[in-house]
Design an enzyme around this catalytic site. Structure first.
Site, mmCIF file in Angstrom:
data_model
loop_
_atom_site.group_PDB
_atom_site.id
_atom_site.type_symbol
_atom_site.label_atom_id
_atom_site.label_comp_id
_atom_site.label_asym_id
_atom_site.label_seq_id
_atom_site.Cartn_x
_atom_site.Cartn_y
_atom_site.Cartn_z
ATOM 1 N N ARG A 241 76.574 169.242 24.698
ATOM 2 C CA ARG A 241 75.927 167.968 24.642
ATOM 3 C C ARG A 241 74.651 168.009 25.234
ATOM 4 N NH1 ARG A 241 79.753 166.777 21.757
ATOM 5 N NH2 ARG A 241 81.395 165.344 22.292
ATOM 6 N N GLU A 270 71.691 160.270 20.094
ATOM 7 C CA GLU A 270 72.005 160.629 18.592
ATOM 8 C C GLU A 270 71.864 159.668 17.723
ATOM 9 O OE1 GLU A 270 75.111 163.583 18.547
ATOM 10 O OE2 GLU A 270 74.255 164.641 19.824
ATOM 11 N N HIS A 289 74.330 167.000 14.668
ATOM 12 C CA HIS A 289 75.636 167.310 15.230
ATOM 13 C C HIS A 289 76.494 167.355 14.142
ATOM 14 C CE1 HIS A 289 77.934 165.643 18.842
ATOM 15 N NE2 HIS A 289 78.696 166.434 18.115
HETATM 16 C C1 GLV Z 1 81.815 166.911 18.828
HETATM 17 O O1 GLV Z 1 80.819 166.927 19.271
HETATM 18 C C2 GLV Z 1 83.240 166.752 19.485
HETATM 19 O O2 GLV Z 1 83.229 166.351 20.565
HETATM 20 O O3 GLV Z 1 84.220 166.867 18.913
#
Ligand code: GLV
Length: 329
Positions: A241, A270, A289
């Site tokens: 994160r 994001e 991501h």
């Molecule tokens: C992605 O970042 C998730 O938490 O699945």
């Protein structure tokens, strides 16, 4: 077995990769015929039928939810499944009514993520972020690197994602050091450290990879002192994160050349705002991501886990992938 009724909440604003469509749900029941007649599921969008449906649902499958007064609004609810690995967007988890189990998607990502992890390690090793920066500036900047085998990696956070990085690193011939809350031994990791030895664990690594969840204990974990502890020329990867890493400290380490490059898949915000200095930072590759989310298999694997857990709930058995509300992951 008890009958279990699920409410599945899709987000219209969310990406297609995360959606439960009727076809995907039918296919999941076809893969698990034993769930037929035991588990029923209603697919819904945003809040179209949320409250009416939640009033009688045993389980909720969702990315997000309004958490206030949940016990009163969903008196039958026993289980919430979050369709992501990180649940930091729902923390602190003090709103979780007693008797409601929270589970997450940890591990659903593993297969696709292995490819990304291998790619990122090789990119950092071969200085691909620097080569890409040079190309963008029309600069011929030959950097010669040796084979990756024999290098060293330190992985901060050795859960499911970190474990995949460890396995890929091992396959590439790297020596693997890990840092985790417990500091206990993990497969494919040569030496484990607890967080109290974080900086010592970072020393000497050619690549540092971060794969922790975001919790009060990991918020800002990697800052100026941690970058300073890294070997000059180290490469850096964050797939956990964004806020686990102090962005100004990362930018300083890239600009000074202390880090040879970085690959980031996660960010404080994001997408990062257009004005963010990250977009123009030297020797930085950003991926939006996508490291672990796969259009073909993410939703099916999620639904396999959901139906498996629904059957467990029906049979009074323990659910898989339980989140510890205290720890926040
Ligand atoms: C992605 O970042 C998730 O938490 O699945």
């Amino acid at each position: 077995m008890r009958r279990i009724r699920l409410h599945i909440k899709n987000n219209r604003a969310g990406e297609e990769v995360f959606r439960t469509t009727p076809a995907r749900l039918r296919a999941a029941f076809a893969r698990r015929p034993q769930a037929r007649g035991v588990v029923s599921a209603r697919i819904d969008w945003d809040f179209d039928n949320f409250d009416a449906s939640l009033a009688t649902a045993d389980g909720l499958v969702t990315w997000d939810l309004p958490t206030a007064d949940l016990a009163a609004r969903a008196p039958a609810l026993k289980w919430i499944h979050v369709i992501g690995a990180g649940v930091d967007h729902l923390t602190p988890l003090d709103w979780l009514p007693p008797g409601v189990t929270l589970t997450n998607n940890s591990g659903v990502h593993a297969e696709k993520f292995a490819d990304y992890a291998r790619m990122a390690l090789l990119m950092l090793w071969t200085r691909m972020p620097r080569l890409a920066s040079a190309q963008a500036a029309r600069r011929w900047d030959p950097v010669f690197t040796g084979p990756i085998a024999g290098g060293r990696i330190t992985i901060v956070g050795v859960g499911k994602m970190g474990g995949v990085i460890a396995a890929e690193a091992r396959r590439l011939g790297l020596t693997v050091t890990g840092v985790s809350r417990s500091g206990q031994r993990v497969r494919n990791v040569d030496v484990m450290h607890p967080p109290t030895r974080l900086r010592r664990a970072l020393k000497g690594a050619d690549i540092v990879a971060v794969a922790t969840p975001l919790t009060p204990a990991t918020d800002g974990l990697i800052g100026a002192r941690e970058f300073a502890a890294m070997k000059p020329g180290a490469g850096f990867l964050n797939v956990g994160r964004g806020p686990v890493v102090a962005t100004p400290a990362l930018l300083a380490a890239l600009r000074s050349g202390h880090l040879s490059g970085a690959v980031l898949d996660v960010f404080d915000t994001e997408p990062p705002p257009r004005a963010s200095p990250l977009w123009r930072a030297p020797n930085l590759l950003m991926t939006p991501h996508v490291a672990a989310d796969d259009l073909e298999s993410y939703a099916p694997r999620t639904l396999d886990l959901v139906l498996d857990n629904a059957l467990r709930l029906a049979g009074g058995r323990k659910l898989r992938n339980r989140v510890d509300p205290e720890a926040g992951y």
